[in-house]
Design a protein around this motif. Sequence first.
Motif, mmCIF file in Angstrom:
data_model
loop_
_atom_site.group_PDB
_atom_site.id
_atom_site.type_symbol
_atom_site.label_atom_id
_atom_site.label_comp_id
_atom_site.label_asym_id
_atom_site.label_seq_id
_atom_site.Cartn_x
_atom_site.Cartn_y
_atom_site.Cartn_z
ATOM 1 N N SER A 20 -9.769 17.683 0.624
ATOM 2 C CA SER A 20 -10.015 16.481 0.602
ATOM 3 C C SER A 20 -10.757 15.568 -0.829
ATOM 4 N N ARG A 21 -10.626 17.069 -1.736
ATOM 5 C CA ARG A 21 -11.002 16.061 -2.805
ATOM 6 C C ARG A 21 -9.500 15.560 -2.976
ATOM 7 N N SER A 22 -8.349 15.930 -3.347
ATOM 8 C CA SER A 22 -7.629 16.128 -4.057
ATOM 9 C C SER A 22 -6.653 14.237 -2.804
ATOM 10 N N ALA A 23 -7.009 14.576 -1.658
ATOM 11 C CA ALA A 23 -6.266 13.295 -0.691
ATOM 12 C C ALA A 23 -7.895 11.703 -1.236
ATOM 13 N N LEU A 24 -8.862 12.178 -1.849
ATOM 14 C CA LEU A 24 -9.293 11.098 -2.249
ATOM 15 C C LEU A 24 -8.417 10.357 -3.390
ATOM 16 N N ARG A 25 -8.271 11.343 -4.108
ATOM 17 C CA ARG A 25 -7.880 10.898 -5.736
ATOM 18 C C ARG A 25 -6.112 10.308 -5.108
ATOM 19 N N ALA A 26 -6.105 10.821 -4.423
ATOM 20 C CA ALA A 26 -4.548 10.116 -3.940
ATOM 21 C C ALA A 26 -4.991 8.994 -3.593
ATOM 22 N N MET A 27 -6.333 8.667 -2.450
ATOM 23 C CA MET A 27 -6.357 7.175 -1.908
ATOM 24 C C MET A 27 -6.746 6.383 -3.323
ATOM 25 N N ARG A 28 -7.268 6.853 -4.363
ATOM 26 C CA ARG A 28 -7.554 6.237 -5.322
ATOM 27 C C ARG A 28 -6.449 5.633 -6.578
ATOM 28 N N ALA A 29 -5.435 6.231 -6.411
ATOM 29 C CA ALA A 29 -4.705 6.060 -7.125
ATOM 30 C C ALA A 29 -3.250 5.319 -6.274
ATOM 31 N N ASP A 30 -3.005 5.163 -4.912
ATOM 32 C CA ASP A 30 -3.059 4.266 -4.142
ATOM 33 C C ASP A 30 -2.872 3.328 -4.773
ATOM 34 N N VAL A 31 -4.267 2.662 -4.380
ATOM 35 C CA VAL A 31 -5.390 1.288 -4.910
ATOM 36 C C VAL A 31 -5.090 1.031 -5.784
ATOM 37 N N GLU A 32 -5.519 1.725 -7.143
ATOM 38 C CA GLU A 32 -4.333 1.724 -8.727
ATOM 39 C C GLU A 32 -3.377 1.483 -9.230
ATOM 40 N N GLU A 55 -13.514 -2.893 -7.015
ATOM 41 C CA GLU A 55 -14.349 -2.425 -6.051
ATOM 42 C C GLU A 55 -14.464 -1.605 -5.303
ATOM 43 N N ARG A 56 -13.011 -1.827 -4.955
ATOM 44 C CA ARG A 56 -12.096 -0.634 -4.139
ATOM 45 C C ARG A 56 -12.251 0.468 -4.980
ATOM 46 N N ILE A 57 -11.221 0.278 -5.783
ATOM 47 C CA ILE A 57 -11.284 1.834 -6.956
ATOM 48 C C ILE A 57 -12.748 2.288 -7.545
#
Length: 681
Positions: A20-32, A55-57
Motif C-alpha cells: 500500500s505504501r508503494s502504491a501511494l508513492r506511485a500515486m504521488r509520482a504520477d501526479v508529480e 496540494e494534491r502532491i
Amino acid sequence: MSTPVHDDPLSRERSHLAASRSALRAMRADVESLDISDVTANWVNAAVLERQIEERIKALADLSGTPLFFGRLDYLHAPGAEQAEGAEGERFYVGRRHVHDADGDPMVIDWRAPVSQPFYRASKKDPQDVSLRRRFGYTGGDLTAYEDEHLSDPAEAATTSKLLQQEIERPRVGPMRDIVATIQPEQDEIVRAGLAGSVCVQGGPGTGKTAVGLHRVAYLLYAHRERLARTGTLVIGPNRSFLHYIEQVLPALGELTVRQATVDDLVAHVEVRGADEATTAVVKGDARMAEVLRRALYSHVTPPTEGVVVVRGSRRWRVPVHELEDIVRELLARDIRYGAAREALPQRVAHAVLVQMERAGEAPDDRVQNTVARNAAVKALVKSVWPQVDPAKLVLRLLTDADFLAEHAEGVLTPEEQKAVLWVKPVRSVKSARWSPADAVLIDEATDLIERTHSLGHVVLDEAQDLSPMQYRAVGRRCTTGSATVLGDLAQGTTPWATRSWEEALGHLGKGEAVVEELTAGFRVPTDVIAYASRLLPHIAPGLTPVASIRENPGFFDIRTAPDGTADVLAACRELLEREGSVGLIAADARVPELAAALAAAGIGHVGPGEETTDATRLTLVPASLAKGLEYDYVVLDEPRAVVDGEPDERTGLRRLYVALTRAVSGLIVTHATELPPQLA
C-alpha cells in the motif's frame, strides 16, 4: 521451524502495508510527473491548476510514523449487491486516505467512505453484514499487532478492544493527533451528520468534542468536496495556542484547505491595543448593542426637504419631494443593507425620471438610467439624504459622545450600562483609539449593517461557551447561507459573559434549528481525576451530566500539601518527567513568572503553550487562562486556590479550576500550600 509467510496473518498484513505504501508513492509520482504546459488556455488557468497539483502532491504524502491503515473489514457479502449463497464477501482496509494500485483497485479505503462506516458502527447486536473487524496495532510506523472481532459469530462474546484502549491511552508529545482509529459510534453519528443541518455538541472534558468537530470537517470535505471548494470552510478556536495544537489533525487526514482563525482574527478591522473592564465587556458583548448600532447607523438617513431637478440637454426633469420621500421610505422598509440601499437610491430616482421621459414620448434605455443616476444633482441628493458611514467612526462616536449614545440607546441600555461603555478620555481619530476586542466586534457588526459579510459553506466553532452574544453574531455572519458545528462545554465557560444555555447561544448564532448532542463518555481523563473535578459541577453548571470515564487504565492521582512551596512543585514535575509522555505544569497566571524562574534555576527545560515539545523537553508551563482545549499525559496543578482567586468572580474561578483539573490523560498531582477551595471537599 518458522511459519511460512503465507500462513502468518501478521506477515501478510505487513506485506499489504508495504504494498500500500508503494502504491501511494506511485500515486504521488504520477501526479508529480503531470505535464500541464499545453493543457491550459492562459496563465491564470495554469497557475490555478499548478496550485491544485501542488496540494494534491502534499495530500498524497506518506507521513512517517502515521499508519496508512488501522483496520480491516471482512464483509459477508459484497456491499450493495446480492451474492449467491456461499460466495465470499469483500475485504476492505480502512485508513486515513484512499490508495489504489496500478489497475485502480482499492488497497486502502478512506475512513469517510460509506463502506467504511461499519468499522465504527457495527456491533454484535448489529453486525451490518460484517463477519470480521480487525484492528491493527503500530509502534511508530511499523505494524506490530492485530486484534479480531467476529461480529457474525454468536458464540464469541463481545469484549473491549485492548488495541483501542492502548491507542486512546498512548502517550502524547507534540500537537494533537487525529482519532480516526478510535472514533466511537456516538461520535461517528455526529461526524457523518449531513451538511445542510447545524450541530451543537455539548461535551465534558475528554469526550473528544474537538476531535469530532475536526473529523466532521474532514468528512464533509470528502462528501461535499465540490460544493465546499466553492464556498469554503473555517475552523474557529479560542486562541493561537489552541490553533497551533490542533493544526496537524486535518493535514494528517489529507485535508489542507481548511482555514483556521480566532474570533479576533475575523473581526480585525482595527488594531486592538486596549482591554475592557469585565463590566464594560459584558455590556459591549450584549446582543442589545446590535440594536443600538442599527439605530445609530440609520439616524444618518434624513428625509429629503426639496425635490431634485435633472437637466438633460434642453429638458429639465423634476422629481418632487413627496416622491423622493416615498422612495426613501420604501428603501428603509426593505430588509437590505445600508450600503445596498444607498446604491439603490440613485437608481430609484433615475427610474422616476425615466418614467417621466416615457410619458413625454421618449424611449430611454438602461444606459440613460445609469447616466441619470450619475447626474451631479442626484449624487448631491444621495450625499445629503443617505450619506456614507464609516463603521469604525460610527462606533467611535457611540463610545465617546454621551448624547449620541443616549439618543440611540434609549430604552435599550440603562443609564448605568451607557456609562459603562463610554470612554473617559476623548479620542482624536480611529487610528489613535485604543480599541478593545469587544470594540472590534462592534465594528464588525456595524460593517455588516452596511455591507453583507461573505458567508462560508461550513464553520466549526470550538470552545464556544466563552463567546459573548455579539461574538456569536459575528461568527453567525460567516455562515448565514452555510451550516455550523458548535463545540463546547457549559461547565468550562470562563468569561463573565459565558454562555448560559446552548439554545440561547444558537439563537444569537442564527442557528436556532441546530440539533444539540451531548457526549458524556470520557476517553481521555482517568476516572479518579474526572470524579474529583466533577465535585465542582453543582457549583458551576448545575444540571449538566458528569463525564463518565471509560478508561480501563485508572491513571495516577495525588493531592499533596506543599510546605516548601515552589520546591515541592518542582519535585512533582521531576517525578512525572521520569514517566513516558508529556507533562504540563498549570498555574494561576500570576504565578507563572515565579515558576518559570524556578524551573530555569533548577535546570528543568520547559516550553510555553503552543510551542513544540521534544523528547528532551517534555514540560510545558501553562498559565491557567490558556489551558482550555490542551491536554498532557501528566499534569502538575499548582495552588488551586490561586487559580480561583485569579478570576473576577468565584464562579468563573471555579470554572477555570475545572478546566485545569481536567487536562491530564494519565496522571495528575495537585500541590497546594494554601487551603483548597471548599467546593472540592
